[in-house]
Design an enzyme around this catalytic site. Structure first.
Site, short mmCIF file in Angstrom:
data_model
loop_
_atom_site.label_atom_id
_atom_site.label_comp_id
_atom_site.label_asym_id
_atom_site.label_seq_id
_atom_site.Cartn_x
_atom_site.Cartn_y
_atom_site.Cartn_z
N ARG A 279 0.84 -1.20 -0.36
CA ARG A 279 -0.24 -0.18 -0.15
C ARG A 279 0.35 1.37 0.04
O ARG A 279 1.90 1.29 1.23
CB ARG A 279 -0.73 0.09 1.05
CG ARG A 279 -1.59 -1.08 1.00
CD ARG A 279 -2.89 -0.91 -0.02
NE ARG A 279 -4.27 -1.47 -0.50
CZ ARG A 279 -4.39 -2.87 -1.24
NH1 ARG A 279 -3.40 -3.17 -1.98
NH2 ARG A 279 -5.13 -3.70 -0.75
N GLU B 73 -4.44 6.60 -5.39
CA GLU B 73 -4.85 5.93 -6.29
C GLU B 73 -6.08 6.02 -7.38
O GLU B 73 -6.97 6.55 -6.43
CB GLU B 73 -4.60 5.04 -6.80
CG GLU B 73 -3.22 4.38 -6.21
CD GLU B 73 -2.82 3.06 -5.53
OE1 GLU B 73 -2.12 2.90 -5.52
OE2 GLU B 73 -4.16 2.40 -5.65
N HIS C 283 -0.44 0.12 -10.22
CA HIS C 283 -1.03 -1.27 -9.14
C HIS C 283 -0.75 -2.48 -9.86
O HIS C 283 -3.16 -3.30 -9.48
CB HIS C 283 -2.37 -0.49 -8.14
CG HIS C 283 -2.83 -1.16 -6.67
ND1 HIS C 283 -3.28 0.01 -5.82
CD2 HIS C 283 -3.01 -2.39 -6.66
CE1 HIS C 283 -3.32 -1.36 -5.01
NE2 HIS C 283 -3.20 -2.33 -5.55
#
Length: 313
Positions: free
Chosen positions: A233, A262, A284
């Site tokens: 994260r 994000e 990601h």
């Protein structure tokens, strides 16, 4: 029963989203936001969501809602207290990316240690064609064999990373909690782990205790040849301190698959590092191999079917 998938577009079209036979009506939306969530969920009995946020005010307007199936591991986009008070069950999906994320972790490690992108770019620019010898060695490389890998997080992902690392001939250590007063068997003290490691990789959840786990103080304790890898994260690493550590040469490099915001906006601080050859950033996607996504949606379908059968008893 009616099921609504609020952000079907977060999965590629070629990934089939199976639903059990108990779902007789379904609506798939490409994406959803605060302006249309209530309208879309108000008569649903089951909601599927990947990253669309669901709060108490929205959930209170869905009187038929029985289950929220989060199409991911993290539950931070759902108001769990509201669900508990409203009698709404919440399920997530875990264990689907225990191959994908560790493999992505090592793709970042290897690309940085072997200078893959620098050499590729040089060849593309004609450097090899003009080399005096059969090869050129403009970018010093290092093996990962024999290096020390500090793993933060000893769950399924961290454990799998350790297995792969050992196959590469690396020494692995698991870091104890930063604030721990007692070191558990199988762990080493946090400061000892990060100061002895050639590579540090993060596979722990983001909590109040782990936010900014890697900060200026931690960077100062690392070796100058250290790599920091974050496929966990964004908030686990203080991004301003990361920029400082990389631009000052305090550490050798970093590979990230996550950011604190994000999708990451163009004015995000990590974009200041994008021209540095020792920084790699992917959007990601460590979890998103087709194999892993197929496992995820199948687990979610099983979760839904199991829940409905239990409700019917």
């Amino acid at each position: 029963m009616k099921a609504v998938f609020l952000d079907r577009g977060s999965f590629p079209e070629n990934i089939d989203i199976p639903l059990p036979d108990c779902i007789t009506q379904s609506e798939f939306y490409h994406n959803s936001d605060d302006s249309n969530v209530v309208e879309r969920i108000q008569d649903a009995e089951i909601i599927l969501t990947n990253k669309v946020k669901l709060n108490q005010a929205q959930l209170a307007q869905a009187p038929n809602l029985k289950l929220i199936q989060v199409m991911a591991t993290g539950l931070n986009n759902v108001d769990l207290e509201a669900c508990a008070s409203l009698g709404i069950a919440v399920r997530n999906v875990s264990g689907y990316s225990t191959e994908a994320v560790p493999e992505h972790t090592f793709s970042l490690i290897l690309a940085l240690r072997r200078k893959v992108f620098q050499y590729h770019q040089d060849v593309r620019n004609g450097r090899w064609a003009h080399s005096e010898f059969f090869c050129f060695m403009d970018h010093p490389m290092q093996d990962i064999y024999g290096s020390t890998l500090a793993i933060i997080g000893k769950g399924a992902l961290g454990t799998r990373v350790a297995t792969i690392a050992e196959a590469f001939g690396m020494k692995t250590v698991f870091a104890e909690h930063k604030s721990a007063t007692k070191i558990r068997s199988g762990y080493v003290a946090f400061e000892e782990a990060i100061s002895s490691a050639d590579i540090i990789t993060l596979h722990c959840p983001l909590t109040s205790d782990t936010k900014d786990l890697i900060n200026a103080e931690a960077f100062a304790k690392m070796k100058s040849n250290a790599l920091v890898i974050n496929t966990g994260r964004g908030g686990l690493v203080n991004e301003e301190d990361l920029v400082s550590a990389l631009t000052s040469g305090q550490i050798a490099g970093a590979g990230f698959d996550v950011a604190t915001v994000e999708p990451m906006p163009q004015d995000h601080i990590l974009n200041t590092l994008m021209d540095m050859p020792n920084f790699l950033l992917t959007p990601h996607v460590a979890w998103a191999s087709e194999n892993a996504m197929t496992r995820l949606v199948n687990i979610a379908a099983t979760n839904i079917e199991t829940f409905v059968k239990q409700e019917a008893k």
